[in-house]
Design a protein around this motif. Structure first.
Motif, PDB file in Angstrom:
ATOM      1  N   ALA A  71      37.146 -47.226  23.906  1.00 31.67           N
ATOM      2  CA  ALA A  71      37.734 -46.956  25.224  1.00 31.67           C
ATOM      3  C   ALA A  71      39.229 -46.649  25.102  1.00 31.67           C
ATOM      4  CB  ALA A  71      37.511 -48.145  26.152  1.00 31.67           C
ATOM      5  N   LEU A  72      39.891 -47.265  24.117  1.00 30.55           N
ATOM      6  CA  LEU A  72      41.316 -46.993  23.918  1.00 30.55           C
ATOM      7  C   LEU A  72      41.538 -45.661  23.216  1.00 30.55           C
ATOM      8  CD1 LEU A  72      42.446 -50.515  22.660  1.00 30.55           C
ATOM      9  CD2 LEU A  72      43.592 -49.275  24.507  1.00 30.55           C
ATOM     10  N   SER A  73      40.622 -45.301  22.322  1.00 27.35           N
ATOM     11  CA  SER A  73      40.855 -44.105  21.514  1.00 27.35           C
ATOM     12  C   SER A  73      40.427 -42.829  22.219  1.00 27.35           C
ATOM     13  CB  SER A  73      40.124 -44.202  20.175  1.00 27.35           C
ATOM     14  OG  SER A  73      40.291 -45.483  19.647  1.00 27.35           O
ATOM     15  N   ASP A  74      39.369 -42.895  23.060  1.00 29.19           N
ATOM     16  CA  ASP A  74      38.858 -41.647  23.672  1.00 29.19           C
ATOM     17  C   ASP A  74      39.817 -40.999  24.674  1.00 29.19           C
ATOM     18  OD1 ASP A  74      36.724 -41.131  22.272  1.00 29.19           O
ATOM     19  OD2 ASP A  74      35.241 -41.433  23.846  1.00 29.19           O
ATOM     20  N   PRO A  75      40.408 -41.621  25.634  1.00 30.87           N
ATOM     21  CA  PRO A  75      40.122 -42.946  26.158  1.00 30.87           C
ATOM     22  C   PRO A  75      39.224 -42.844  27.400  1.00 30.87           C
ATOM     23  CG  PRO A  75      42.284 -42.233  26.895  1.00 30.87           C
ATOM     24  CD  PRO A  75      41.671 -41.079  26.170  1.00 30.87           C
ATOM     25  N   GLY A  80      46.644 -48.341  29.464  1.00 34.55           N
ATOM     26  CA  GLY A  80      47.340 -49.580  29.843  1.00 34.55           C
ATOM     27  C   GLY A  80      46.400 -50.564  30.518  1.00 34.55           C
ATOM     28  N   GLN A  81      45.359 -50.045  31.176  1.00 39.11           N
ATOM     29  CA  GLN A  81      44.442 -50.939  31.891  1.00 39.11           C
ATOM     30  C   GLN A  81      43.598 -51.790  30.929  1.00 39.11           C
ATOM     31  OE1 GLN A  81      42.593 -47.667  34.050  1.00 39.11           O
ATOM     32  NE2 GLN A  81      43.551 -48.368  35.951  1.00 39.11           N
ATOM     33  N   LEU A  82      43.537 -51.376  29.674  1.00 39.06           N
ATOM     34  CA  LEU A  82      42.703 -52.104  28.710  1.00 39.06           C
ATOM     35  C   LEU A  82      43.494 -53.135  27.909  1.00 39.06           C
ATOM     36  CD1 LEU A  82      40.853 -48.943  27.370  1.00 39.06           C
ATOM     37  CD2 LEU A  82      39.932 -50.611  28.980  1.00 39.06           C
ATOM     38  N   ASP A 128      42.789 -55.860  11.593  1.00 34.67           N
ATOM     39  CA  ASP A 128      42.255 -55.939  12.952  1.00 34.67           C
ATOM     40  C   ASP A 128      42.320 -54.546  13.608  1.00 34.67           C
ATOM     41  OD1 ASP A 128      41.858 -56.308  15.703  1.00 34.67           O
ATOM     42  OD2 ASP A 128      42.509 -58.394  15.569  1.00 34.67           O
ATOM     43  N   GLU A 129      41.160 -53.901  13.699  1.00 36.50           N
ATOM     44  CA  GLU A 129      41.154 -52.511  14.205  1.00 36.50           C
ATOM     45  C   GLU A 129      41.513 -52.431  15.674  1.00 36.50           C
ATOM     46  OE1 GLU A 129      37.719 -50.147  13.197  1.00 36.50           O
ATOM     47  OE2 GLU A 129      37.524 -51.280  11.334  1.00 36.50           O
ATOM     48  N   LEU A 130      41.169 -53.483  16.430  1.00 37.26           N
ATOM     49  CA  LEU A 130      41.515 -53.463  17.851  1.00 37.26           C
ATOM     50  C   LEU A 130      43.038 -53.528  18.010  1.00 37.26           C
ATOM     51  CD1 LEU A 130      40.719 -53.478  20.825  1.00 37.26           C
ATOM     52  CD2 LEU A 130      40.374 -55.962  20.671  1.00 37.26           C
ATOM     53  N   LEU A 131      43.665 -54.374  17.210  1.00 35.41           N
ATOM     54  CA  LEU A 131      45.126 -54.467  17.252  1.00 35.41           C
ATOM     55  C   LEU A 131      45.742 -53.105  16.901  1.00 35.41           C
ATOM     56  CD1 LEU A 131      47.814 -56.007  17.388  1.00 35.41           C
ATOM     57  CD2 LEU A 131      47.435 -56.764  15.037  1.00 35.41           C
ATOM     58  N   GLY A 132      45.212 -52.471  15.860  1.00 34.45           N
ATOM     59  CA  GLY A 132      45.718 -51.138  15.465  1.00 34.45           C
ATOM     60  C   GLY A 132      45.545 -50.143  16.606  1.00 34.45           C
ATOM     61  N   ALA A 133      44.387 -50.184  17.277  1.00 33.12           N
ATOM     62  CA  ALA A 133      44.128 -49.221  18.363  1.00 33.12           C
ATOM     63  C   ALA A 133      45.109 -49.430  19.509  1.00 33.12           C
ATOM     64  CB  ALA A 133      42.690 -49.353  18.857  1.00 33.12           C
ATOM     65  N   VAL A 134      45.410 -50.694  19.846  1.00 28.44           N
ATOM     66  CA  VAL A 134      46.386 -50.957  20.929  1.00 28.44           C
ATOM     67  C   VAL A 134      47.756 -50.437  20.508  1.00 28.44           C
ATOM     68  CG1 VAL A 134      47.639 -52.744  22.196  1.00 28.44           C
ATOM     69  CG2 VAL A 134      45.186 -52.960  21.890  1.00 28.44           C
ATOM     70  N   LEU A 135      48.193 -50.840  19.315  1.00 30.13           N
ATOM     71  CA  LEU A 135      49.566 -50.508  18.916  1.00 30.13           C
ATOM     72  C   LEU A 135      49.792 -49.006  18.816  1.00 30.13           C
ATOM     73  CD1 LEU A 135      50.309 -53.279  16.243  1.00 30.13           C
ATOM     74  CD2 LEU A 135      50.961 -53.229  18.641  1.00 30.13           C
ATOM     75  N   GLU A 136      48.730 -48.253  18.522  1.00 26.60           N
ATOM     76  CA  GLU A 136      48.906 -46.814  18.343  1.00 26.60           C
ATOM     77  C   GLU A 136      48.632 -46.006  19.600  1.00 26.60           C
ATOM     78  OE1 GLU A 136      46.686 -45.612  14.920  1.00 26.60           O
ATOM     79  OE2 GLU A 136      47.739 -47.060  13.643  1.00 26.60           O
ATOM     80  N   SER A 137      48.173 -46.666  20.681  1.00 28.53           N
ATOM     81  CA  SER A 137      47.811 -45.833  21.822  1.00 28.53           C
ATOM     82  C   SER A 137      48.525 -46.151  23.129  1.00 28.53           C
ATOM     83  CB  SER A 137      46.293 -45.850  22.050  1.00 28.53           C
ATOM     84  OG  SER A 137      45.825 -47.141  22.105  1.00 28.53           O
ATOM     85  N   THR A 138      49.203 -47.287  23.228  1.00 30.42           N
ATOM     86  CA  THR A 138      49.773 -47.642  24.534  1.00 30.42           C
ATOM     87  C   THR A 138      50.794 -48.772  24.368  1.00 30.42           C
ATOM     88  OG1 THR A 138      49.130 -48.287  26.781  1.00 30.42           O
ATOM     89  CG2 THR A 138      47.913 -49.339  25.002  1.00 30.42           C
ATOM     90  N   VAL A 298      50.129 -41.476  25.555  1.00 33.60           N
ATOM     91  CA  VAL A 298      49.675 -40.984  24.252  1.00 33.60           C
ATOM     92  C   VAL A 298      48.319 -40.292  24.397  1.00 33.60           C
ATOM     93  CG1 VAL A 298      49.064 -41.639  21.886  1.00 33.60           C
ATOM     94  CG2 VAL A 298      50.952 -42.787  23.069  1.00 33.60           C
ATOM     95  N   ARG A 299      47.424 -40.934  25.128  1.00 31.74           N
ATOM     96  CA  ARG A 299      46.074 -40.360  25.262  1.00 31.74           C
ATOM     97  C   ARG A 299      45.694 -40.248  26.730  1.00 31.74           C
ATOM     98  NH1 ARG A 299      44.584 -43.901  20.378  1.00 31.74           N
ATOM     99  NH2 ARG A 299      45.029 -42.426  18.725  1.00 31.74           N
ATOM    100  N   SER A 300      45.096 -39.117  27.070  1.00 35.20           N
ATOM    101  CA  SER A 300      44.764 -38.862  28.467  1.00 35.20           C
ATOM    102  C   SER A 300      43.286 -39.140  28.731  1.00 35.20           C
ATOM    103  CB  SER A 300      45.077 -37.391  28.756  1.00 35.20           C
ATOM    104  OG  SER A 300      44.530 -37.001  29.962  1.00 35.20           O
ATOM    105  N   PRO A 301      42.960 -39.876  29.797  1.00 39.32           N
ATOM    106  CA  PRO A 301      41.556 -40.205  30.060  1.00 39.32           C
ATOM    107  C   PRO A 301      40.704 -38.960  30.244  1.00 39.32           C
ATOM    108  CG  PRO A 301      43.020 -41.262  31.662  1.00 39.32           C
ATOM    109  CD  PRO A 301      43.864 -40.387  30.827  1.00 39.32           C
ATOM    110  N   SER A 302      39.467 -39.031  29.711  1.00 41.32           N
ATOM    111  CA  SER A 302      38.612 -37.849  29.783  1.00 41.32           C
ATOM    112  C   SER A 302      37.369 -38.117  30.614  1.00 41.32           C
ATOM    113  CB  SER A 302      38.192 -37.462  28.366  1.00 41.32           C
ATOM    114  OG  SER A 302      37.565 -38.570  27.766  1.00 41.32           O
ATOM    115  N   ILE A 303      37.362 -39.220  31.369  1.00 46.86           N
ATOM    116  CA  ILE A 303      36.091 -39.633  31.970  1.00 46.86           C
ATOM    117  C   ILE A 303      35.714 -38.838  33.232  1.00 46.86           C
ATOM    118  CG2 ILE A 303      36.972 -41.521  33.398  1.00 46.86           C
ATOM    119  CD1 ILE A 303      34.453 -43.055  32.076  1.00 46.86           C
ATOM    120  N   ASP A 304      36.722 -38.415  34.024  1.00 46.80           N
ATOM    121  CA  ASP A 304      36.400 -37.635  35.231  1.00 46.80           C
ATOM    122  C   ASP A 304      35.969 -36.234  34.816  1.00 46.80           C
ATOM    123  OD1 ASP A 304      36.866 -39.509  37.112  1.00 46.80           O
ATOM    124  OD2 ASP A 304      38.983 -39.003  37.377  1.00 46.80           O
ATOM    125  N   GLY A 305      34.737 -35.881  35.122  1.00 53.85           N
ATOM    126  CA  GLY A 305      34.237 -34.577  34.694  1.00 53.85           C
ATOM    127  C   GLY A 305      34.845 -33.437  35.511  1.00 53.85           C
TER     128      GLY A 305
END
Ligand SMILES: C[S@@+](CC[C@H](N)C(=O)[O-])C[C@H]1O[C@@H](n2cnc3c(N)ncnc32)[C@H](O)[C@@H]1O
Length: 573
Positions: A71-75, A80-82, A128-138, A298-305
């Protein structure tokens, strides 16, 4: 399993999870949601996961961790909400949690590397991959987490500086140091540093510069430790670091701090300027965003089609086709004050057939927006530097004008709003975002105190204020400001509390403006929980657009528009 049976199973799980939410059983709902995601990662399943995470449901479960990383990487939403749920899970890891606790207990007193990390801490944190994902995305918004990162950064720097002659290398240390450096770049070096650290980075800068000048390889650990305090692009001849930074995790750090800023500099050189910028306040505000472009996403949400523009008008705004400004989906859209492009990219992805003009005062923000737009291969946006106050001269009309978080920074917001209104085709729609007087009471009081105490709006002034807020008694009544996401990066903190110009609105005042501009209020863009609470208090379709009811609702719920009033209105034909 046939496709039909698989689809039925997914629908059943989805219904079950939402029923569990409605019954107030979020932990069971999360379990059902994980099963749903395992069956298929549909947009509905992702939205449910985000809803549960946002509303505080978390499970110390490897699948939830895995989906948080996705969810953080796609996102799957605004990253920030995560963060709160992610930080809670990171802390629940025994070794990592102990390091964070030790830092929280000691801060602001520093700890040695050994006392902070213990025997196993560094390896646990680095893997800790989750820690890495947070630190690199938001920005990692959380005070105890910031305290931990600040002390960790210091310990790693001093370790590198103490061993400049030996060039020893430790892969866990390098990985973790690169992750902190990526975070510090994202938050624009908002963390406070001690004189000991300033001296250490100076020594490191000297050693690295000597190596670069002598065409000698720079050890990765040196570059990573330096990048925790200053961007690598601030080193002379920084491009020469590229040879030593070709492997992960250094390659990502080099891209973030050297390649991407260089690409932005190229875009800047080719930016078109649509209007002069000669208003005194526009210049002042433009300078602020030139130094600190905002928001730093850093990353823009892609969920709204993607959605045909007219389907948006009919289904989301409830407009009758007879009141549309056009007969096809190729809408002309103006984004006035597009900032760093998050909004323009979202709009462009939502309405792929639209032609979008996105303007802003700040060339640095536009360059950031353009780089991101090209990286995401979004093709339907034209960027230009312009002042809203001079847009009348562009000779173009629009079906949809978005101006969110901008007009309240003009000297006279209504003057700017009038100009935007004059560019709207009959029946066209505006999306406007304005600060709320009621929601921002505490922020307004803090702004006054900041001004009275003379903190400058420089990175240094912002760092000093952030530290005082936590340590000085006079700031005690304002400590809840540290719960806001914007507190955790320099441009966010400046935008929140140090802005060159800020007006705030009330709903009765907005009602007057809409009447003068011949705009019909359509609806607020608020999240589903606010909508539900409002509908319970003011049921019925008509109440949705009744600003008198919303005025009372805000008095009863003063935090509702803490972000801002964000609403749609339609121009009368
Ligand atoms: C808080 S940011 C919002 C950016 C974007 N709308 C968003 O929601 O992400 C405000 C932006 O408005 C721009 N801005 C402020 N006054 C402006 C003006 N008179 N003309 C054009 N842009 C303006 C600033 O340069 C800044 O980038």
């Amino acid at each position: 399993m046939t496709q039909k049976r698989a689809d039925r199973k997914i629908d059943g799980l989805n219904d079950l999870a939402w029923t569990l939410v409605a019954e107030g059983k979020p932990v069971d709902a999360m379990k059902a949601c994980v099963r749903l995601l395992q069956a298929k990662e549909t947009p509905a399943a992702k939205a449910l996961f985000v809803h549960l995470v946002k509303t505080g449901t978390s499970l110390d479960n490897r699948f939830v961790r895995q989906y948080l990383i996705r969810a953080l990487s796609d996102p799957w939403c605004r990253t920030g909400q995560l963060v709160p749920a992610s930080l809670a899970l990171i802390k629940s890891n025994r070794e990592a949690g102990r390091c964070i606790e030790r830092a929280a207990a000691s801060w602001p007193t520093p700890l040695s590397k050994e006392d902070l990390f213990g025997a196993e801490g560094l390896a646990a944190l680095a893997s800790d991959e989750l820690l890495g994902a947070v630190l690199e995305s938001t920005p990692a918004a959380g005070l105890d987490f910031e305290h931990f990162l600040t002390l960790a950064r210091r310990a790693l720097l001093l370790d590198v500086v103490a061993s400049l002659s030996s060039e020893k290398s430790d892969s866990a240390l390098l990985r973790f140091c690169c992750a902190i450096a990526r975070q510090c770049f994202i938050n624009e070096y908002v963390y406070n540093c001690t004189t000991e650290e300033i001296d250490g980075v100076d020594a490191l800068r000297g050693a690295i510069s000597e190596r670069i000048a002598g065409a000698m390889p720079v050890p990765g650990g040196w570059a990573a430790a330096f990048a925790c305090y200053f961007p690598l692009s601030s080193l002379p001849d920084c491009q020469r670091l590229s040879g030593a930074m070709t492997q992960p995790p250094l390659v990502g750090l080099f891209a973030q701090q050297v390649r991407e800023p260089a690409r932005e500099a190229d875009y800047r050189a080719t930016l078109q300027r649509l209007t002069p910028i000669d208003d005194a306040i526009s210049r002042l505000v433009g300078d602020q965003y030139e130094e600190h472009p905002y928001p730093r996403w850093v990353r823009s949400p892609s969920i709204d089609g993607a959605l045909p523009y007219r389907a948006f008008l009919a289904n989301e705004l409830g407009l009758e086709p007879a009141r549309f400004s056009r007969r096809d989906d190729t809408a002309d859209v103006l984004i006035a004050g597009c900032g760093t492009g998050q909004q323009s990219i979202q709009t462009a992805r939502r309405f792929p057939a639209a032609r979008i003009l996105a303007v802003d005062l700040s060339a640095a923000s536009l360059a950031y927006a353009k780089r991101k737009t090209q990286e995401l291969r979004v093709g339907n946006i034209e960027y230009a530097q312009a002042d809203i106050l001079r847009l009348e001269s562009v000779g173009r009309m629009f079906d949809f004008v978005q101006c969110v978080g901008v007009l309240h920074h003009l000297d006279d917001p209504l003057a700017g709003w009038r100009i935007l209104r004059s560019l709207l085709r009959p029946g066209g729609v505006m999306q406007i975002g304005l600060y709320s007087e009621i929601a921002r009471r505490e922020i307004a009081a803090a702004r006054e105190l900041i001004a009275a105490l003379g903190y400058g709006s420089t990175t240094e002034g912002i760092r000093r204020f952030r530290l005082d807020l936590q340590l000085v008694d006079r700031w005690r009544p304002f400590r809840s400001l540290a719960a806001l996401e914007d507190f955790y990066d320099t441009s966010g903190c400046r935008d929140l509390l140090f802005h060159a110009r800020e007006h705030r609105f009330t709903l009765p005042r907005i009602k007057e403006c809409l009447a003068e501009l011949e705009l019909d209020f359509l609806k607020f863009n608020v999240d589903s929980t606010v909508q539900q609470r409002y509908a319970l208090r003011y049921p019925g379709e008509l109440a949705r657009a009744d600003l008198n009811c919303w005025t009372q609702f805000e008095v009863d719920n003063p935090g509702t528009f803490l972000g801002m009033y964000n609403f749609y209105a339609q121009g009368r034909a």
